[in-house]
Design a protein around this motif. Structure first.
Motif, PDB file in Angstrom:
ATOM      1  N   GLY A  31       5.810   1.845 -10.261  1.00 33.67           N
ATOM      2  CA  GLY A  31       5.133   2.738  -9.322  1.00 33.67           C
ATOM      3  C   GLY A  31       4.484   3.884 -10.076  1.00 33.67           C
ATOM      4  O   GLY A  31       3.724   3.682 -11.012  1.00 33.67           O
ATOM      5  N   THR A  32       4.813   5.116  -9.697  1.00 32.33           N
ATOM      6  CA  THR A  32       4.277   6.292 -10.388  1.00 32.33           C
ATOM      7  C   THR A  32       5.275   6.831 -11.401  1.00 32.33           C
ATOM      8  O   THR A  32       5.149   7.952 -11.874  1.00 32.33           O
ATOM      9  CB  THR A  32       3.933   7.407  -9.378  1.00 32.33           C
ATOM     10  N   SER A  33       6.270   6.035 -11.731  1.00 29.49           N
ATOM     11  CA  SER A  33       7.318   6.451 -12.662  1.00 29.49           C
ATOM     12  C   SER A  33       7.472   5.381 -13.737  1.00 29.49           C
ATOM     13  O   SER A  33       6.535   4.669 -14.045  1.00 29.49           O
ATOM     14  CB  SER A  33       8.624   6.655 -11.888  1.00 29.49           C
TER      15      SER A  33
END
Length: 57
Positions: A31-33
């Protein structure tokens, strides 16, 4: 239980009589991690993530 963790420029010392071993993993996008997969047997254990300057293939 003796535990020593020393971080100095150019040196790293980790000592613990209960260390089960060391794992090397590549961090992957999530995801965004990001994530690093490890075996389920380490759920609930204390872990140390050591970030290195470069990726070794």
């Amino acid at each position: 239980m003796a535990r020593i963790i020393e971080l100095k420029k150019e040196d790293l010392i980790l000592k613990d009589g209960e260390i089960e071993g060391f794992l090397e993993r590549v961090v992957t996008p999530f995801g965004t991690s990001a994530k690093a997969d490890i075996p389920r047997k380490y759920i609930g254990k204390r872990v140390y993530v050591i970030i290195t300057k470069s990726l070794v293939d």
